[in-house]
Design a protein around this motif. Structure first.
Motif, short mmCIF file in Angstrom:
data_model
loop_
_atom_site.label_atom_id
_atom_site.label_comp_id
_atom_site.label_asym_id
_atom_site.label_seq_id
_atom_site.Cartn_x
_atom_site.Cartn_y
_atom_site.Cartn_z
N TRP B 131 87.72 75.62 -12.31
CA TRP B 131 87.91 75.02 -10.98
C TRP B 131 87.88 73.50 -11.10
O TRP B 131 86.81 72.90 -11.13
N HIS B 132 89.05 72.90 -11.19
CA HIS B 132 89.07 71.44 -11.33
C HIS B 132 90.13 70.82 -10.44
O HIS B 132 91.08 70.23 -10.92
N PRO B 133 89.98 70.97 -9.13
CA PRO B 133 90.96 70.31 -8.26
C PRO B 133 90.79 68.79 -8.36
O PRO B 133 89.68 68.28 -8.29
N LYS B 134 91.89 68.11 -8.55
CA LYS B 134 91.79 66.64 -8.64
C LYS B 134 92.00 66.06 -7.26
O LYS B 134 92.71 66.62 -6.43
N PHE B 135 91.35 64.97 -7.04
CA PHE B 135 91.51 64.34 -5.74
C PHE B 135 91.43 62.84 -5.93
O PHE B 135 90.40 62.30 -6.31
N PHE B 136 92.56 62.20 -5.72
CA PHE B 136 92.60 60.76 -5.95
C PHE B 136 92.60 60.05 -4.60
O PHE B 136 93.39 60.39 -3.73
N VAL B 137 91.76 59.11 -4.44
CA VAL B 137 91.78 58.36 -3.19
C VAL B 137 91.67 56.88 -3.49
O VAL B 137 90.97 56.47 -4.41
N ASN B 138 92.40 56.11 -2.75
CA ASN B 138 92.29 54.66 -2.91
C ASN B 138 91.08 54.16 -2.13
O ASN B 138 90.36 54.94 -1.52
N GLU B 139 90.87 52.86 -2.12
CA GLU B 139 89.66 52.32 -1.47
C GLU B 139 89.62 52.76 -0.01
O GLU B 139 88.56 53.01 0.55
N ASP B 140 90.78 52.92 0.56
CA ASP B 140 90.82 53.26 1.98
C ASP B 140 90.30 54.67 2.24
O ASP B 140 89.56 54.91 3.19
N GLY B 141 90.65 55.58 1.35
CA GLY B 141 90.27 56.97 1.59
C GLY B 141 88.97 57.36 0.93
O GLY B 141 88.46 58.43 1.15
N PRO B 143 85.26 57.94 0.06
CA PRO B 143 83.98 57.92 0.77
C PRO B 143 83.06 56.89 0.12
O PRO B 143 83.15 56.69 -1.09
N VAL B 144 82.25 56.26 0.92
CA VAL B 144 81.39 55.21 0.39
C VAL B 144 80.38 55.84 -0.56
O VAL B 144 79.61 56.71 -0.18
#
Lengths: 468, 653
Positions: B131-141, B143-144
């Motif tokens: 189970w290795h879903p990747k999730f890329f988010v930039n600074e905007d998306g 979470p802090v």
């Protein structure tokens, strides 16, 4: 909150799911002074829980699953600002003639027609963005779904999803969107209408669970419990119920409305859904990429009373559905990356019922009759055929059904003896209590309810504004 | 590392055992999959339990409690029945299905959420199931993400973050309640006992003290204190009902012991483990979050956190801050804790108190002493000599309650002195690993220099060194020194020496002994030795000090039910014992009345008639003569109440 005790709002909304924010948005634009109360937490895309355990625990009533009296279907009831629009699969489909004609005959309301509803569907769709998952981003699970339909000569269609940019080209895997979309792509109400409603002056109080409504002398007082367990109380001229089927029924029954309106709590539907898994020799990795892209679009299925969906779930959910325990359980789960998944969603005919016990807790009574089981079995048979025709080595049927589309209990209709909400979306006999959420569905449409909730809410809001 | 000990807010220990057992039946593990228990995912069960409905939680608690006592084959059978629930009549089938979903939900959810105990090194569940879903988010998306707070020589911004963490933890610690908090203390006791040798190694590395000194004062002492908490904390911290006087009839009066919030604890270098665990646990058991600053000379880096973490404490509950005092101390006070508790020197005590005064933060100070030992002629000389040597030289004299002035009655002085010299010369001085040395070298270079200065001053002014006179003034192996002919001009007579220096004096009468023992500046502890217990008690009462041992030395600290603290410049406030809890408690007075239509007699409106009745009532209540007074007060009380009722209805005429 104490400062709001003596304040009289124009409208109090119970529940910040889909319907409430849609109506509030229009009323706030019209200058109404509105307060929205929500039992769940107010998350933002920066604070959604990213662990499956936390997501399920924190965003649903009872910490995850609720069970009916026979425990054959597990109900997932969102408890969060944004409600179902946070954790749904974001499917937005209009109802068809079959569903609306059925509603017309049950409710006695002539407006339930494709032509009349089209106006409201248009208005609802104008508030959100809708996209299809592009073909190049379909994952292997979607390919199996599509291939199976082709092999068996059934019709399918790409999903229409409420989303604006899932950035799949960056390699995102959207499975976690079931616990809230961190990208802000899913068009949940906090990203759309609730946002504008708040900009237009809506007051939102989260973690306030409304426990009682007192309607007296044309005024409404709402009593609730805040996060600390303290009692809160608010006053308004009007009330809009948006707590969903179970929430609205429970609240109305606990507030004594059941005496005059015996139909409250009757006619509970939930589109029981059953996941099946095909296990293949090769890796399917259903959790990667866009985890859902297709739905069935077959006239035969519609007549038979079911539809199929290309879906998936987190490992915590799937682990509960695979059979047995111990070593056998481990053997299944160790092959998880070889799982494909299709779900049958039945259009249930046997109405269930919501009651409250002495402590005010909602009791769910919902059984599948022969017809409902028959519908499921027909759907499951098609799934088996799809898996077999695409080379699955083993097929696993989920251990129990899931109720996600919680509908009814406050049916709309012309006759107070057999319905709860009048054609103007008012509680029978109460000109200042409104509802337009899934609780007013007179029966199960067999189509995902989100978009229709939005459309009905738009219509209700327009009616309220007209009469003001 | 031993396994982290799990405490749940929602499940008892035996319920957790039931859950663990059930978990291992459902998820026994294979050659690739870890078993339920081995992952330690049970540590995260509260993340789920917190949100369950009360009914579901009760059900699970009951089921796990029962399953705890069932052999595994019974649980297996039960789950097999659940698997075939559809073959049973509906009401049994429904029960089995509920049970299955409950048991599987509670075990599968944390397991398949990839959660583990900290330090888990086996296969991760996500790896096993791919189970290795990747999730890329930039600074905007994105979470802090919280960056970990820097606890080593923190800047003032770091300190701000430290207090933020502490303040966020505060309500959580409070919510556990005393009984559950006590489970962490019991865990800690077990962890310390298990790691005893390791702790001793770390202690000796930092302090150089002898192993025997280390085990008695720091391990035994700590365990004994934790044991005291286990036996007494709940009783002392429970809500108390106090009497409500007649005039307030119908109301209830209670006292609640609540935490203050965040406690800043600063400890010295001489007993670094004891002075860490004891104040930390005392503040924690009341419900406070703790910021703890050990001495930079003996920081035992990581040891305290490690022990606490193994006992199940969360990182925010007790934060250990390292670094040189001064600037960091100032920054820690500027962070505005709700209470400051310091064990240390007068100099540091003054600085901290001065700074705390700026923010009106309550402080409690345990500073040094110049403790006297008074020996009367009727004592068993051998025992008194042995007591004097231990009291003066244990931990190489580096205790705040060390004997620093020895007064011996003149009739036995010579004999006492000879014995004292003879026995002192027998002491073995080394940092040993087997418990065979009596005292170690000095812990800090600074203290060696301070002693050298006192010794040089005493020698110059004519003091006679009966032992240890040949010390070179530099070696950290400062030998035990018995000094005669000390006068009030000498530093050794007035200043705390915090080393193995023992000036001896003579006295002739009880009055003189009291006079000499009463130090003009200090007053931490003292000891009085005499066969005549009445005399000893007389003297004990007349010495102005915080603690006195009779016919023993430094022993008040040996009983954790006794308070500890000083007078004068030795500090103020008491910690340990029942009074120690109060140092960290908000002792809240609560008066409970009913919500009714009733008006109170002392509220407005005031009228002349009410004044008369009230005055009669006062006289009746508090004049002598019990029976008639009681009848009269009842009469006037009733009259007043009737009148107040009338006033409320009709108002002032």
């Amino acid at each position: 909150m104490a400062k709001d005790y003596f304040k009289v709002f124009d409208f109090i909304f119970v529940g910040a799911g889909i319907s409430g924010p849609f109506i509030a948005n229009d009323l706030c634009k019209g200058g109404a002074n509105c307060l929205m109360l929500e039992a769940g937490n107010h998350y933002t895309r920066r604070t959604y829980p990213t662990n499956g355990l936390d997501g399920t625990s924190q965003m649903y009533w009872a910490g995850g699953l609720e069970l009916g009296h026979d425990a054959k279907i597990a109900f997932l009831r969102p408890k969060v600002v944004g409600g179902g629009s946070i954790m749904n699969q974001a499917l937005v489909d209009r109802f068809d003639d079959v569903a609306l004609d059925d509603w017309k005959s049950v409710s006695g309301i002539k407006d339930f027609s494709m032509a009349d509803m089209a106006t409201w569907y248009d208005k609802a769709e104008s508030e959100i963005e809708i996209q299809e998952i592009p073909a190049k981003f379909r994952n292997k699970n979607a390919e199996i779904f599509d291939q199976g339909f082709k092999n068996l000569n059934f019709d399918n269609a790409p999903l229409r999803r409420a989303q604006n940019d899932c950035r799949l080209e960056e390699g995102n895997c959207c499975i976690e969107c079931l616990n809230g979309c961190r990208l802000g792509s899913k068009q949940s109400t906090p990203e759309t209408v609730l946002k504008t409603a708040l900009e237009n002056g809506l007051t939102l109080a989260s973690q306030v669970e409304v426990t009682q409504i007192i309607a007296k002398n044309g005024d409404i007082r709402v009593i609730g419990r805040d996060a600390m367990g303290g009692q809160v109380s608010y006053r308004a001229h009007n009330l809009v119920l948006g707590g969903g089927a179970i929430g609205n029924a429970r609240l109305l029954l606990n507030s004594g409305f059941g005496k005059k309106l015996p139909h409250i709590g009757q006619g509970f539907f939930c589109h029981p859904q059953f996941m099946s898994f095909g296990i293949y020799d090769e890796k399917i990795n259903s959790h990667l990429g866009a985890f859902q892209a297709f739905k069935s679009d077959d006239k035969g299925f519609r007549q038979e009373g079911f539809k199929l969906e290309n879906v998936y779930a987190g490992p915590e959910g799937i682990a509960l559905l695979v059979p047995d325990f111990g070593r056998i359980h481990h053997e299944y789960m160790e092959k998880l990356s070889h799982f494909a998944c299709i779900e049958v969603c039945t259009r249930d005919t046997n109405p269930g019922q919501i009651k409250v016990n002495r402590k005010g807790k909602a009791l769910i009574r919902k059984e599948q009759n022969k017809e409902d089981i028959n519908r499921y079995e027909k759907g499951a048979k098609v799934i088996d055929d799809i898996f077999k025709s695409t080379g699955a080595k083993e097929i696993v049927h989920g251990r129990f059904g899931i109720g996600l589309h919680l509908m009814g209990c406050c049916a709309i209709g012309t006759d107070p003896a057999t319905s709860v909400i009048d054609p103007e979306f008012r509680l029978h006999g109460h000109g200042n209590i409104f509802a337009a959420d899934s609780s007013i569905f007179p029966n199960a449409p067999g189509i995902n309810p989100s978009l229709t909730i939005m459309a009905l809410s738009k219509k209700a809001a327009a009616g309220i504004l007209r009469s003001r | 590392m031993i396994d982290k000990m799990m405490i749940s807010k929602y499940f008892s220990k035996s319920q957790l055992k039931g859950l663990l057992k059930t978990g291992d039946v459902i998820l026994p593990g294979t050659n690739v999959s870890p078993s339920f228990s081995s992952t330690g995912c049970i540590n995260h069960i509260d993340r789920m339990a917190k949100y369950l409905s009360p009914d579901d939680l009760n059900g699970l608690q009951m089921v796990f409690f029962v399953l705890r006592w069932m052999p595994k084959w019974v649980i297996t059978l039960l789950l097999k029945l659940c698997s075939h629930s559809n073959s049973f009549p509906s009401f049994i089938g429904a029960g089995l299905r509920m049970l299955e979903i409950g048991l599987k939900g509670a075990t599968l959810s944390p397991y398949y959420a990839n959660l583990t105990a900290s330090g888990y090194e086996g296969n991760k569940v996500y790896d096993v199931i791919g189970w290795h879903p990747k999730f890329f988010v930039n600074e905007d998306g994105m979470p802090v993400k919280q960056t970990p707070v820097n606890l080593d020589s923190p800047t003032s911004e770091d300190v701000e973050k430290i207090y933020k963490v502490a303040r966020e933890s505060g309500p959580e610690i409070r919510d556990w309640g005393v009984k559950k908090r006590l489970q962490f203390i019991s865990n800690l006791k077990a962890v310390i006992l298990k790691n005893q040798e390791y702790i001793l190694d770390r202690l000796q590395a930092d302090t150089k003290k002898s192993r025997f000194d280390a085990i008695t004062a720091e391990i035994f002492g700590v365990l004994d204190f934790l044991d005291y908490l286990e036996k007494n904390a709940v009783k002392i911290l429970s809500d108390r009902k106090v009497p409500t006087p007649f005039a307030l009839m119908g109301k209830k009066s209670k006292v609640y012991f609540e935490p203050l919030g965040t406690a800043l604890l600063i400890s010295p270098w001489n007993y670094p483990f004891y002075q860490a665990i004891v104040p930390i646990c005392q503040a924690f058991i009341v419900g406070n979050a703790v910021v703890f600053k050990p001495s930079s000379d003996t920081p035992l880096k990581g040891l305290v956190e490690d022990m606490l973490s193994q006992a199940g404490f969360l990182p925010g509950w007790v934060q250990v801050v390292y670094g040189k005092g001064g600037k960091i101390g100032n920054a820690l006070v500027d962070g505005k804790p709700d209470k400051i508790f310091l064990i240390g020197s007068q100099t540091v005590g003054k600085l901290i108190m001065e700074r705390a005064a700026k923010y009106l933060i309550p402080v409690e100070l345990e500073l040094g002493g110049k403790d006297p030992m008074v020996v009367f002629e009727d004592v068993n000389i051998d025992r008194a000599v042995a007591g004097a040597i231990w009291g003066a030289f244990t931990t190489t004299g580096q205790s705040c309650t060390s004997v620093e002035r020895l007064f011996v009655q003149d009739s036995i002085y010579e004999q006492f002195k000879q014995n004292l010299i003879k026995e002192t010369l027998k002491l073995v001085q080394a940092t040993d690993d087997d418990g065979n040395a009596d005292i170690g070298p000095m812990t800090t270079r600074g203290q060696v220099e301070a002693i050298a200065a006192q010794v040089a001053d005493a020698k110059e002014k004519g003091a006679v060194f009966l032992t240890g006179g040949d010390w070179d003034g530099r070696s950290e192996f400062v030998p035990p020194m018995i000094v005669e002919g000390v006068t009030s001009e000498m530093l050794i007579d007035r200043e705390e020496n915090f080393g193995p220096l023992l000036p001896i004096y003579t006295f002739s009468s009880e009055a003189e002994a009291i006079d000499l023992a009463n130090d003009p500046e200090y007053g931490l502890s003292a000891s009085v030795w005499s066969q005549d217990l009445k005399r000893a008690d007389r003297v004990a009462r007349r010495i102005y000090t915080g603690n006195v041992s009779i016919n023993n030395v430094m022993l008040t600290e040996g009983n954790h039910a006794l308070p500890f603290g000083g007078v004068q410049k030795s500090g103020f406030g008491r910690y340990k014992g029942e009074f120690g809890f109060y140092a960290f408690a908000n002792i809240k007075a609560v008066l409970i009345d009913q919500n009714s239509a009733k008006m109170e007699a002392n509220w407005f409106p005031y009228t002349a008639k009410k004044y008369r009745i009230f005055s009669d009532l006062t006289r009746a209540l508090y004049s002598p003569g019990r029976i008639s007074g009681l009848i009269k007060s009842a009469f006037y009380g009733l009259k007043l109440e009737t009148y107040v009722k009338k006033l409320a209805k009709k108002g002032r005429k």
